[in-house]
Design a protein around this motif. Structure first.
Motif, PDB file in Angstrom:
ATOM      1  N   ILE A 174      -6.988 -13.699  34.927  1.00  0.00           N
ATOM      2  CA  ILE A 174      -5.624 -14.221  35.162  1.00  0.00           C
ATOM      3  C   ILE A 174      -4.603 -13.349  34.410  1.00  0.00           C
ATOM      4  CG2 ILE A 174      -4.082 -16.204  34.863  1.00  0.00           C
ATOM      5  CD1 ILE A 174      -6.556 -18.018  34.926  1.00  0.00           C
ATOM      6  N   LYS A 175      -4.957 -13.032  33.167  1.00  0.00           N
ATOM      7  CA  LYS A 175      -4.009 -12.306  32.292  1.00  0.00           C
ATOM      8  C   LYS A 175      -3.700 -10.899  32.823  1.00  0.00           C
ATOM      9  CE  LYS A 175      -5.347 -11.575  27.964  1.00  0.00           C
ATOM     10  NZ  LYS A 175      -5.667 -11.773  26.541  1.00  0.00           N
ATOM     11  N   TYR A 176      -4.723 -10.202  33.299  1.00  0.00           N
ATOM     12  CA  TYR A 176      -4.524  -8.813  33.740  1.00  0.00           C
ATOM     13  C   TYR A 176      -4.377  -8.753  35.261  1.00  0.00           C
ATOM     14  CZ  TYR A 176      -5.753  -8.062  28.941  1.00  0.00           C
ATOM     15  OH  TYR A 176      -5.747  -8.112  27.576  1.00  0.00           O
ATOM     16  N   LYS A 213     -15.594   1.216  26.406  1.00  0.00           N
ATOM     17  CA  LYS A 213     -14.784   1.008  25.202  1.00  0.00           C
ATOM     18  C   LYS A 213     -14.245  -0.405  25.080  1.00  0.00           C
ATOM     19  CE  LYS A 213     -13.330   5.721  24.643  1.00  0.00           C
ATOM     20  NZ  LYS A 213     -12.394   6.664  25.172  1.00  0.00           N
ATOM     21  N   ILE A 214     -13.895  -1.035  26.208  1.00  0.00           N
ATOM     22  CA  ILE A 214     -13.245  -2.348  26.139  1.00  0.00           C
ATOM     23  C   ILE A 214     -14.110  -3.429  25.500  1.00  0.00           C
ATOM     24  CG2 ILE A 214     -11.570  -2.041  28.022  1.00  0.00           C
ATOM     25  CD1 ILE A 214     -13.610  -3.396  29.865  1.00  0.00           C
ATOM     26  N   PHE A 215     -15.431  -3.166  25.354  1.00  0.00           N
ATOM     27  CA  PHE A 215     -16.293  -4.180  24.740  1.00  0.00           C
ATOM     28  C   PHE A 215     -16.305  -4.069  23.203  1.00  0.00           C
ATOM     29  CE2 PHE A 215     -17.846  -3.840  29.086  1.00  0.00           C
ATOM     30  CZ  PHE A 215     -17.917  -5.183  29.430  1.00  0.00           C
ATOM     31  N   LYS A 219     -10.522  -3.428  20.669  1.00  0.00           N
ATOM     32  CA  LYS A 219     -10.194  -2.389  21.665  1.00  0.00           C
ATOM     33  C   LYS A 219      -9.348  -3.006  22.780  1.00  0.00           C
ATOM     34  CE  LYS A 219     -12.224   1.322  20.125  1.00  0.00           C
ATOM     35  NZ  LYS A 219     -12.196   0.961  18.722  1.00  0.00           N
ATOM     36  N   ARG A 220      -8.127  -2.497  22.948  1.00  0.00           N
ATOM     37  CA  ARG A 220      -7.207  -3.002  23.967  1.00  0.00           C
ATOM     38  C   ARG A 220      -6.633  -1.822  24.734  1.00  0.00           C
ATOM     39  NH1 ARG A 220      -2.834  -6.449  23.374  1.00  0.00           N
ATOM     40  NH2 ARG A 220      -3.748  -7.502  25.158  1.00  0.00           N
ATOM     41  N   LEU A 221      -6.449  -2.010  26.033  1.00  0.00           N
ATOM     42  CA  LEU A 221      -5.859  -0.933  26.827  1.00  0.00           C
ATOM     43  C   LEU A 221      -4.385  -1.198  27.068  1.00  0.00           C
ATOM     44  CD1 LEU A 221      -8.619  -0.575  29.557  1.00  0.00           C
ATOM     45  CD2 LEU A 221      -8.471   0.530  27.332  1.00  0.00           C
ATOM     46  N   GLY A 228      -2.923 -10.584  23.294  1.00  0.00           N
ATOM     47  CA  GLY A 228      -4.386 -10.582  23.144  1.00  0.00           C
ATOM     48  C   GLY A 228      -4.769  -9.930  21.837  1.00  0.00           C
ATOM     49  N   THR A 229      -6.016 -10.173  21.420  1.00  0.00           N
ATOM     50  CA  THR A 229      -6.469  -9.626  20.137  1.00  0.00           C
ATOM     51  C   THR A 229      -7.495  -8.504  20.332  1.00  0.00           C
ATOM     52  OG1 THR A 229      -8.168 -11.309  20.097  1.00  0.00           O
ATOM     53  CG2 THR A 229      -6.151 -11.802  18.888  1.00  0.00           C
ATOM     54  N   GLY A 230      -8.018  -8.351  21.532  1.00  0.00           N
ATOM     55  CA  GLY A 230      -9.016  -7.300  21.761  1.00  0.00           C
ATOM     56  C   GLY A 230     -10.407  -7.681  21.291  1.00  0.00           C
ATOM     57  N   ILE A 231     -10.661  -8.984  21.144  1.00  0.00           N
ATOM     58  CA  ILE A 231     -11.993  -9.405  20.680  1.00  0.00           C
ATOM     59  C   ILE A 231     -12.752 -10.171  21.770  1.00  0.00           C
ATOM     60  CG2 ILE A 231     -13.227 -10.745  18.901  1.00  0.00           C
ATOM     61  CD1 ILE A 231     -11.115 -10.052  16.965  1.00  0.00           C
ATOM     62  N   GLY A 232     -12.009 -10.636  22.801  1.00  0.00           N
ATOM     63  CA  GLY A 232     -12.630 -11.479  23.834  1.00  0.00           C
ATOM     64  C   GLY A 232     -13.890 -10.874  24.443  1.00  0.00           C
ATOM     65  N   THR A 258     -14.738  -6.262  38.285  1.00  0.00           N
ATOM     66  CA  THR A 258     -15.833  -7.228  38.366  1.00  0.00           C
ATOM     67  C   THR A 258     -16.689  -7.074  37.111  1.00  0.00           C
ATOM     68  OG1 THR A 258     -15.851  -7.082  40.763  1.00  0.00           O
ATOM     69  CG2 THR A 258     -17.790  -8.043  39.729  1.00  0.00           C
ATOM     70  N   PHE A 259     -16.764  -8.153  36.343  1.00  0.00           N
ATOM     71  CA  PHE A 259     -17.608  -8.159  35.146  1.00  0.00           C
ATOM     72  C   PHE A 259     -18.944  -8.789  35.521  1.00  0.00           C
ATOM     73  CE2 PHE A 259     -13.529  -7.458  33.324  1.00  0.00           C
ATOM     74  CZ  PHE A 259     -13.783  -6.696  32.195  1.00  0.00           C
ATOM     75  N   PHE A 260     -20.023  -8.067  35.237  1.00  0.00           N
ATOM     76  CA  PHE A 260     -21.374  -8.566  35.507  1.00  0.00           C
ATOM     77  C   PHE A 260     -22.056  -8.892  34.185  1.00  0.00           C
ATOM     78  CE2 PHE A 260     -20.466  -5.655  39.011  1.00  0.00           C
ATOM     79  CZ  PHE A 260     -20.885  -6.375  40.114  1.00  0.00           C
TER      80      PHE A 260
HETATM   81  P1  ADP Z   1      -7.678  -8.982  24.918  1.00  0.00           P
HETATM   82  O1  ADP Z   1      -7.578  -9.544  26.305  1.00  0.00           O
HETATM   83  O2  ADP Z   1      -7.462 -10.002  23.864  1.00  0.00           O
HETATM   84  O3  ADP Z   1      -6.874  -7.748  24.736  1.00  0.00           O
HETATM   85  P2  ADP Z   1     -10.484  -8.392  25.507  1.00  0.00           P
HETATM   86  O4  ADP Z   1     -11.539  -7.983  24.551  1.00  0.00           O
HETATM   87  O5  ADP Z   1     -10.702  -9.647  26.295  1.00  0.00           O
HETATM   88  O6  ADP Z   1      -9.167  -8.482  24.654  1.00  0.00           O
HETATM   89  O7  ADP Z   1     -10.254  -7.199  26.521  1.00  0.00           O
HETATM   90  C1  ADP Z   1     -10.149  -5.866  26.029  1.00  0.00           C
HETATM   91  C2  ADP Z   1      -9.241  -5.045  26.935  1.00  0.00           C
HETATM   92  O8  ADP Z   1      -9.901  -4.838  28.186  1.00  0.00           O
HETATM   93  C3  ADP Z   1      -7.950  -5.759  27.276  1.00  0.00           C
HETATM   94  O9  ADP Z   1      -6.954  -5.496  26.288  1.00  0.00           O
HETATM   95  C4  ADP Z   1      -7.594  -5.142  28.623  1.00  0.00           C
HETATM   96  O10 ADP Z   1      -6.917  -3.934  28.406  1.00  0.00           O
HETATM   97  C5  ADP Z   1      -8.953  -4.844  29.242  1.00  0.00           C
HETATM   98  N1  ADP Z   1      -9.373  -5.901  30.200  1.00  0.00           N
HETATM   99  C6  ADP Z   1     -10.171  -6.962  29.955  1.00  0.00           C
HETATM  100  N2  ADP Z   1     -10.371  -7.698  31.061  1.00  0.00           N
HETATM  101  C7  ADP Z   1      -9.694  -7.099  32.049  1.00  0.00           C
HETATM  102  C8  ADP Z   1      -9.507  -7.367  33.447  1.00  0.00           C
HETATM  103  N3  ADP Z   1     -10.079  -8.414  34.045  1.00  0.00           N
HETATM  104  N4  ADP Z   1      -8.732  -6.508  34.157  1.00  0.00           N
HETATM  105  C9  ADP Z   1      -8.157  -5.423  33.577  1.00  0.00           C
HETATM  106  N5  ADP Z   1      -8.285  -5.112  32.266  1.00  0.00           N
HETATM  107  C10 ADP Z   1      -9.046  -5.935  31.496  1.00  0.00           C
END
Ligand code: ADP
Length: 270
Positions: A174-176, A213-215, A219-221, A228-232, A258-260
């Motif tokens: 929803i957020k992205y 990297k996003i895991f 780490k945030r893009l 967001g905190t980048g920990i989800g 798509t996250f698997f």
């Molecule tokens: P947060 O959402 O708090 O920044 P997450 O660890 O959940 O932290 O996600 C890390 C980064 O991955 C996010 O900052 C975002 O840049 C990218 N990301 C995560 N989920 C998605 C998504 N469904 N679509 C696009 N980018 C995503």
């Protein structure tokens, strides 16, 4: 020395014995070195997670004090100080709020490391999906998101883990979302004795070079524009690994993500 003996038999009788002595020193030394290294690694891990827990937990207390006193200042001096001072105070309160969020998430992450005392239970992921929708209700209503699911399996584990996992992935969807109305679909497929679950969205997507990297923690893009905190996702990875599964993403910029993730399918039903 490892000693072994095997009889030498022809079609009538035992005619002899083959005796072997093998120098086992190297293997034994390697074994005991490995055991020592594993023990040391476990100890270092424990120390590190205790440290992370103490840091994230204990830092919350002074932070709460800074937060509440800076809020008092903002309230008490409203109208009595110049614009510049109010601006600075607001930056302080925003900063402390963000640090509070980071510490809370870091704490949630470190707490996942402990093995639970309760045994794993059967968890119906359909119910977890419904609970996730309830918990995300405000974000769903605000974005008019359409979130659907195939019939999901029952797996073995701890309910709060799966709730956190699905909630993090769906709320990210929803957020992205970018400009489009978010459409998120959760599905499950049985592959080689595993359940492979997928959470697919139609949002802004992730460039391939960031798929790993996003895991990582923090780490945030996307910058401050999207909170967001980048920990989800680090929490998601830790949960999935706790159940010996894997998590990964398939995505291209502007084509959704798509996250698997995989979970053991033994002793579970569809
Ligand atoms: P947060 O959402 O708090 O920044 P997450 O660890 O959940 O932290 O996600 C890390 C980064 O991955 C996010 O900052 C975002 O840049 C990218 N990301 C995560 N989920 C998605 C998504 N469904 N679509 C696009 N980018 C995503």
């Amino acid at each position: 020395v490892v000693f072994s003996a095997s009889p030498l038999v022809n079609d009538k009788a035992t005619v002899g014995v083959v005796v072997a002595f093998r120098d086992d020193t190297e293997r034994r030394e390697a074994d005991s070195e490995r055991t020592a290294a594993e023990k040391e690694l476990r100890r270092a891990n424990e120390v590190l997670s205790q440290f992370a827990f103490a840091a994230s937990h204990d830092l919350q207390e002074p932070l709460r004090m800074i937060t509440s006193y800076s809020q008092l200042l903002v309230k008490g001096y409203q109208g009595k100080v110049d614009e510049q001072t109010i601006f600075c105070m607001r930056i302080i309160t925003d900063g402390t709020k963000r640090m509070g969020d980071l510490l809370a998430d870091l704490l949630a992450y470190t707490q996942l490391s402990g093995e639970e005392e309760d045994p794993d239970q059967p968890v119906d992921l359909n119910r977890i999906f419904e609970n996730t929708l309830d918990n995300c209700r405000a974000a769903i209503d605000e974005s008019a998101a359409v979130i659907t699911s195939d019939p999901l399996p029952t797996v073995s584990g701890h309910e709060p883990h799966f709730l956190q996992l699905l909630q993090n992935l769906i709320s990210n969807g929803i957020k992205y979302r970018g400009d489009k109305t978010p459409r998120i679909h959760v599905s499950a497929a049985r592959i080689d004795g595993l359940w492979r679950l997928a959470v697919a969205d139609n949002g802004i997507g992730i460039a391939p070079e960031y798929h790993h990297k996003i895991f990582g923690v923090f780490k945030r893009l996307h910058g401050k524009m999207i909170p967001g905190t980048g920990i989800g996702l680090a929490i998601c990875q830790r949960i999935v690994e706790r159940y010996h599964g894997q998590i990964w993403v398939q995505s291209e910029i502007d084509h959704g993500a798509t996250f698997f993730f995989t979970l053991a399918a033994n002793e579970t039903k569809a």
